[in-house]
Scaffold this motif. Structure first.
Motif, PDB file in Angstrom:
ATOM      1  N   ALA A  41      -4.568   6.703   2.843  1.00  0.00           N
ATOM      2  CA  ALA A  41      -3.485   6.103   2.053  1.00  0.00           C
ATOM      3  C   ALA A  41      -2.716   7.322   1.101  1.00  0.00           C
ATOM      4  N   SER A  45       0.404   9.502   1.436  1.00  0.00           N
ATOM      5  CA  SER A  45       1.735   9.401   0.493  1.00  0.00           C
ATOM      6  C   SER A  45       1.877  10.535  -0.254  1.00  0.00           C
ATOM      7  N   ALA A  58      -0.649   4.312  -4.041  1.00  0.00           N
ATOM      8  CA  ALA A  58      -0.890   4.604  -2.765  1.00  0.00           C
ATOM      9  C   ALA A  58      -1.602   3.357  -1.902  1.00  0.00           C
ATOM     10  N   ALA A  62      -0.184  -0.020   0.522  1.00  0.00           N
ATOM     11  CA  ALA A  62      -0.680   0.202   1.956  1.00  0.00           C
ATOM     12  C   ALA A  62      -0.862  -1.168   2.318  1.00  0.00           C
ATOM     13  N   PHE A  73      -4.155   0.458   9.278  1.00  0.00           N
ATOM     14  CA  PHE A  73      -3.375   0.916   8.223  1.00  0.00           C
ATOM     15  C   PHE A  73      -1.825   1.005   8.567  1.00  0.00           C
ATOM     16  N   ASP A  74      -0.944   0.057   7.684  1.00  0.00           N
ATOM     17  CA  ASP A  74       0.415  -0.162   8.202  1.00  0.00           C
ATOM     18  C   ASP A  74       0.629  -0.313   9.485  1.00  0.00           C
TER      19      ASP A  74
END
Ligand code: DC
Length: 215
Positions: A41, A45, A58, A62, A73-74
């Motif tokens: 993350a 970012s 960050a 997330a 992740f996302d």
């Protein structure tokens, strides 16, 4: 009940933890993946890994989910992506910041709560910091050359010589065990198992015997 399994990389922690959890019918939680996804993350970012506030921002923005060893992740499956040397290094760096650790440790405790409170939790500081009251704490070790040889089968080690892998493990050990916040070390009441000359089956059996002895 939490069974804490700590130790450095390449000692067989993940395989052993997974097998112990399976035998006991409880979830397995690899906390290394929480630091790895935090490292990912931060990198994605563009955060400065040495800046704890930027890393926290960050992490906070997330969306991360860890279930049955799969990490999203996302919304994207990053289970394999987080196994690279680059992400391992980022994980090790973000893991040095006390504020970042505090946030991640809170998340780890909630994960175990949400999964019913029973789990095999593996990491570096599970017995010392995250679950200091765990009734069974295991600390796995192995000789450096054995750890490097074991790591050579992992994705992180693809295309590298055993000497290179040993060098990377030693560097990460150094960061993990010399950091001020929750350094890698066995809890005072941990059972230390040197896995150098033991099969996975033997280590798993030893831990299951200790777990059965608790009830
Ligand atoms: O176990 P692993 O290689 O996936 O862990 C990646 C990094 O995360 C490791 O270098 C140190 C950090 N880590 C930590 O500080 N505390 C934990 N409980 C687990 C991992």
């Amino acid at each position: 009940m939490v069974i804490a399994i700590d130790g450095p990389g390449g000692v067989g922690k993940s395989t052993v933890s997974h097998r112990v959890a399976e035998a006991l019918g409880v979830p397995h939680f690899d906390t290394g993946s929480t630091y790895r996804v935090a490292g990912l993350a931060a990198l994605e970012s563009g955060a400065d890994l040495d800046d704890p506030d930027a890393v926290l921002d960050a992490i906070d923005s997330a969306r991360v989910d860890i279930e049955d060893g799969a990490v999203t992740f996302d919304g994207e499956d990053v289970t394999e992506t987080i196994r690279t040397t680059e992400i391992a290094g980022a994980a090790s760096t973000v893991a040095t910041h006390p504020d970042v650790r505090e946030r991640i440790v809170a998340w780890q405790r909630s994960w175990v709560d949400e999964h019913g409170g029973n789990a095999v939790v593996e990491g570096r500081d599970i017995g010392t910091v995250v679950f200091p009251d765990a009734p069974l704490k295991i600390y796995l070790t192995a000789r450096p050359e054995v750890r490097a040889a074991r790591r050579s089968g992992d994705r992180e080690a693809a295309g590298k010589s055993t000497a290179e892998i040993a060098g990377e493990l030693a560097a990460r050990d150094h960061t993990d065990s010399t950091r001020k916040a929750s350094p890698l070390r066995p809890a005072d009441d941990a059972v230390i198992i040197d896995t150098s000359a033991l099969s996975i089956d033997a280590v798993v059996q030893q831990i299951l015997d200790l777990a059965h002895g608790l009830s």
